[in-house]
Motif scaffolding. Structure first.
Motif, PDB file in Angstrom:
ATOM      1  N   LEU A  70      -9.494  -2.891 -11.037  1.00  0.00           N
ATOM      2  CA  LEU A  70      -8.697  -1.989 -11.433  1.00  0.00           C
ATOM      3  C   LEU A  70      -7.576  -1.454 -10.207  1.00  0.00           C
ATOM      4  O   LEU A  70      -6.611  -0.867 -10.518  1.00  0.00           O
ATOM      5  N   THR A  71      -7.895  -1.469  -8.793  1.00  0.00           N
ATOM      6  CA  THR A  71      -7.015  -0.965  -7.874  1.00  0.00           C
ATOM      7  C   THR A  71      -5.838  -1.978  -7.926  1.00  0.00           C
ATOM      8  O   THR A  71      -4.830  -1.429  -7.456  1.00  0.00           O
ATOM      9  N   ILE A  72      -5.618  -2.870  -8.681  1.00  0.00           N
ATOM     10  CA  ILE A  72      -4.328  -3.606  -8.740  1.00  0.00           C
ATOM     11  C   ILE A  72      -3.525  -2.851  -9.559  1.00  0.00           C
ATOM     12  O   ILE A  72      -2.150  -2.633  -9.115  1.00  0.00           O
ATOM     13  N   PHE A  73      -3.770  -2.032 -10.507  1.00  0.00           N
ATOM     14  CA  PHE A  73      -2.953  -1.072 -11.253  1.00  0.00           C
ATOM     15  C   PHE A  73      -2.776   0.323 -10.859  1.00  0.00           C
ATOM     16  O   PHE A  73      -1.871   0.945 -11.175  1.00  0.00           O
ATOM     17  N   PHE A  74      -3.949   0.850 -10.150  1.00  0.00           N
ATOM     18  CA  PHE A  74      -3.955   2.178  -9.769  1.00  0.00           C
ATOM     19  C   PHE A  74      -3.793   2.462  -8.391  1.00  0.00           C
ATOM     20  O   PHE A  74      -4.521   3.334  -7.743  1.00  0.00           O
ATOM     21  N   ASN A  75      -3.129   1.571  -7.419  1.00  0.00           N
ATOM     22  CA  ASN A  75      -3.032   1.749  -6.022  1.00  0.00           C
ATOM     23  C   ASN A  75      -2.188   2.711  -5.646  1.00  0.00           C
ATOM     24  O   ASN A  75      -1.893   3.059  -4.457  1.00  0.00           O
ATOM     25  N   THR A  76      -1.248   3.397  -6.498  1.00  0.00           N
ATOM     26  CA  THR A  76      -0.309   4.416  -6.075  1.00  0.00           C
ATOM     27  C   THR A  76      -0.881   5.769  -6.089  1.00  0.00           C
ATOM     28  O   THR A  76      -0.388   6.813  -5.172  1.00  0.00           O
ATOM     29  N   ASN A  77      -1.696   6.159  -7.195  1.00  0.00           N
ATOM     30  CA  ASN A  77      -2.558   7.240  -7.046  1.00  0.00           C
ATOM     31  C   ASN A  77      -3.436   7.214  -6.254  1.00  0.00           C
ATOM     32  O   ASN A  77      -4.721   6.680  -6.184  1.00  0.00           O
ATOM     33  N   LEU A  78      -3.516   8.089  -5.002  1.00  0.00           N
ATOM     34  CA  LEU A  78      -4.414   8.137  -3.989  1.00  0.00           C
ATOM     35  C   LEU A  78      -5.861   8.364  -4.337  1.00  0.00           C
ATOM     36  O   LEU A  78      -6.749   7.828  -4.045  1.00  0.00           O
ATOM     37  N   TYR A  79      -6.054   9.293  -5.306  1.00  0.00           N
ATOM     38  CA  TYR A  79      -7.441   9.721  -5.666  1.00  0.00           C
ATOM     39  C   TYR A  79      -8.282   8.804  -6.384  1.00  0.00           C
ATOM     40  O   TYR A  79      -9.209   8.288  -6.224  1.00  0.00           O
ATOM     41  N   ILE A  80      -7.098   8.251  -7.245  1.00  0.00           N
ATOM     42  CA  ILE A  80      -8.007   7.050  -8.194  1.00  0.00           C
ATOM     43  C   ILE A  80      -8.355   5.963  -7.089  1.00  0.00           C
ATOM     44  O   ILE A  80      -9.287   5.176  -7.469  1.00  0.00           O
ATOM     45  N   PHE A  81      -7.257   5.609  -6.281  1.00  0.00           N
ATOM     46  CA  PHE A  81      -7.482   4.524  -5.441  1.00  0.00           C
ATOM     47  C   PHE A  81      -8.714   4.704  -4.687  1.00  0.00           C
ATOM     48  O   PHE A  81      -9.613   3.638  -4.676  1.00  0.00           O
ATOM     49  N   ILE A  82      -9.096   5.779  -4.041  1.00  0.00           N
ATOM     50  CA  ILE A  82      -9.827   6.035  -3.142  1.00  0.00           C
ATOM     51  C   ILE A  82     -11.447   6.292  -3.979  1.00  0.00           C
ATOM     52  O   ILE A  82     -12.374   5.520  -3.567  1.00  0.00           O
ATOM     53  N   GLY A  83     -11.327   6.586  -5.232  1.00  0.00           N
ATOM     54  CA  GLY A  83     -12.396   6.567  -6.290  1.00  0.00           C
ATOM     55  C   GLY A  83     -12.666   5.263  -6.532  1.00  0.00           C
ATOM     56  O   GLY A  83     -14.013   4.992  -6.359  1.00  0.00           O
ATOM     57  N   LEU A  84     -11.856   4.196  -6.687  1.00  0.00           N
ATOM     58  CA  LEU A  84     -12.283   3.026  -7.101  1.00  0.00           C
ATOM     59  C   LEU A  84     -12.898   2.126  -5.864  1.00  0.00           C
ATOM     60  O   LEU A  84     -13.864   1.395  -5.966  1.00  0.00           O
ATOM     61  N   LEU A  85     -12.209   2.580  -4.617  1.00  0.00           N
ATOM     62  CA  LEU A  85     -12.808   1.828  -3.466  1.00  0.00           C
ATOM     63  C   LEU A  85     -14.255   2.348  -3.342  1.00  0.00           C
ATOM     64  O   LEU A  85     -14.965   1.639  -2.727  1.00  0.00           O
ATOM     65  N   THR A  86     -14.395   3.542  -3.563  1.00  0.00           N
ATOM     66  CA  THR A  86     -15.901   4.116  -3.258  1.00  0.00           C
ATOM     67  C   THR A  86     -16.636   3.552  -4.234  1.00  0.00           C
ATOM     68  O   THR A  86     -17.928   3.362  -3.722  1.00  0.00           O
ATOM     69  N   ILE A  87     -16.281   3.322  -5.596  1.00  0.00           N
ATOM     70  CA  ILE A  87     -17.419   2.861  -6.349  1.00  0.00           C
ATOM     71  C   ILE A  87     -17.519   1.003  -5.923  1.00  0.00           C
ATOM     72  O   ILE A  87     -18.767   0.621  -6.031  1.00  0.00           O
ATOM     73  N   SER A  88     -16.391   0.494  -5.525  1.00  0.00           N
ATOM     74  CA  SER A  88     -16.441  -0.886  -4.526  1.00  0.00           C
ATOM     75  C   SER A  88     -17.625  -0.720  -3.494  1.00  0.00           C
ATOM     76  O   SER A  88     -18.595  -1.518  -3.443  1.00  0.00           O
ATOM     77  N   ALA A  89     -17.477   0.292  -2.795  1.00  0.00           N
ATOM     78  CA  ALA A  89     -18.435   0.508  -1.684  1.00  0.00           C
ATOM     79  C   ALA A  89     -19.831   0.563  -2.092  1.00  0.00           C
ATOM     80  O   ALA A  89     -20.687   0.288  -1.420  1.00  0.00           O
ATOM     81  N   ILE A  90     -19.632   1.453  -3.068  1.00  0.00           N
ATOM     82  CA  ILE A  90     -21.276   1.822  -3.826  1.00  0.00           C
ATOM     83  C   ILE A  90     -21.962   0.213  -4.345  1.00  0.00           C
ATOM     84  O   ILE A  90     -22.984   0.067  -3.896  1.00  0.00           O
ATOM     85  N   GLY A  91     -20.854  -0.366  -4.753  1.00  0.00           N
ATOM     86  CA  GLY A  91     -21.540  -1.870  -5.057  1.00  0.00           C
ATOM     87  C   GLY A  91     -22.252  -2.625  -3.810  1.00  0.00           C
ATOM     88  O   GLY A  91     -23.076  -3.432  -3.852  1.00  0.00           O
ATOM     89  N   THR A  92     -21.204  -2.739  -2.908  1.00  0.00           N
ATOM     90  CA  THR A  92     -21.440  -3.456  -1.669  1.00  0.00           C
ATOM     91  C   THR A  92     -23.098  -2.673  -1.055  1.00  0.00           C
ATOM     92  O   THR A  92     -23.775  -3.472  -0.642  1.00  0.00           O
ATOM     93  N   GLY A  93     -23.123  -1.270  -1.291  1.00  0.00           N
ATOM     94  CA  GLY A  93     -24.364  -0.567  -0.770  1.00  0.00           C
ATOM     95  C   GLY A  93     -25.387  -1.280  -1.525  1.00  0.00           C
ATOM     96  O   GLY A  93     -26.625  -1.236  -1.179  1.00  0.00           O
ATOM     97  N   LEU A  94     -25.413  -1.594  -3.006  1.00  0.00           N
ATOM     98  CA  LEU A  94     -26.370  -2.013  -3.687  1.00  0.00           C
ATOM     99  C   LEU A  94     -26.872  -3.412  -3.204  1.00  0.00           C
ATOM    100  O   LEU A  94     -28.027  -3.894  -3.232  1.00  0.00           O
ATOM    101  N   LEU A  95     -25.649  -4.136  -2.860  1.00  0.00           N
ATOM    102  CA  LEU A  95     -25.669  -5.899  -2.722  1.00  0.00           C
ATOM    103  C   LEU A  95     -26.440  -5.832  -1.260  1.00  0.00           C
ATOM    104  O   LEU A  95     -27.406  -6.889  -1.142  1.00  0.00           O
ATOM    105  N   LEU A  96     -26.178  -5.246  -0.247  1.00  0.00           N
ATOM    106  CA  LEU A  96     -26.458  -5.854   1.086  1.00  0.00           C
ATOM    107  C   LEU A  96     -28.097  -5.739   1.340  1.00  0.00           C
ATOM    108  O   LEU A  96     -28.480  -6.624   2.077  1.00  0.00           O
ATOM    109  N   PRO A  97     -28.766  -4.539   1.361  1.00  0.00           N
ATOM    110  CA  PRO A  97     -30.060  -4.670   1.258  1.00  0.00           C
ATOM    111  C   PRO A  97     -30.869  -5.666   0.473  1.00  0.00           C
ATOM    112  O   PRO A  97     -31.797  -6.350   1.186  1.00  0.00           O
ATOM    113  N   CYS A  98     -30.460  -5.814  -0.526  1.00  0.00           N
ATOM    114  CA  CYS A  98     -31.092  -6.688  -1.481  1.00  0.00           C
ATOM    115  C   CYS A  98     -30.989  -8.287  -0.645  1.00  0.00           C
ATOM    116  O   CYS A  98     -31.787  -9.163  -0.780  1.00  0.00           O
ATOM    117  N   LEU A  99     -29.708  -8.611  -0.381  1.00  0.00           N
ATOM    118  CA  LEU A  99     -29.402  -9.945   0.300  1.00  0.00           C
ATOM    119  C   LEU A  99     -30.226 -10.043   1.408  1.00  0.00           C
ATOM    120  O   LEU A  99     -30.881 -11.324   1.770  1.00  0.00           O
TER     121      LEU A  99
END
Length: 171
Positions: A70-99
């Motif tokens: 989704l960041t491909i389409f919403f990288n000009t709006n800073l708030y949406i962009f940071i929100g999407l990257l935060t969601i991605s970071a949360i996904g990373t946070g779910l992934l790393l301890p399990c791995l």
């Protein structure tokens, strides 16, 4: 994740955002805070439950894939962009301890030190090569960065979904 933050650092300095210095650091801290809190909470909850780990890995990769696409389409709006990257970071946070738990728990105790050091070395190689690779992708286009990362997340999600099937508890 750190490659995406490297990319975000450059985007914040460019127009229309023109954010630099401490303000840029505070903006970059938002996705990192999401990842750290999620990683800590996930590590505390998973214990040795292999089935839960598989679910969390799949959910984390799905969050990363969708939010990065989704960041491909919403990288000009800073708030949406940071929100999407935060969601991605949360996904990373779910992934790393399990791995970490799955990798170290899947080998005999005598070999865990070696396997853990190899896994850690591979992560550091990723951190070392991430910025130059993302810099090269950014020269091609901003969309190339997110198309590449979301595609790799989707491929990894498919591999995890079909190939990782732990049997209950991880030792």
């Amino acid at each position: 994740m750190f490659g995406v933050l490297f990319y975000l650092s450059d985007i914040l300095e460019e127009p229309p955002h023109n954010i630099d210095g401490v303000k840029k650091g505070l903006v970059l801290a938002i996705p990192l805070l999401g990842m750290v809190i999620t990683s800590y909470t996930t590590g505390a909850l998973i214990k040795k439950n292999g089935t839960l780990m598989r679910w969390l890995i799949n959910i984390g990769l799905a969050l990363m894939t969708v939010s990065l696409a989704l960041t491909i389409f919403f990288n000009t709006n800073l708030y949406i962009f940071i929100g999407l990257l935060t969601i991605s970071a949360i996904g990373t946070g779910l992934l790393l301890p399990c791995l970490n738990t799955m990798i170290t728990g899947s080998v005999e105790k005598e070999q865990r030190g070696m396997i853990t050091s190899i896994y850690s070395s591979l992560r550091f190689i990723g951190v070392a090569f991430g910025p130059p690779i993302f810099g090269w992708l950014m020269k091609i286009s901003h969309q190339t960065v997110f198309i590449t990362v979301s595609t790799l997340s989707l491929i990894t999600l498919g591999l995890v979904f079909f190939l990782i099937k732990p049997k209950g508890q991880i030792s």
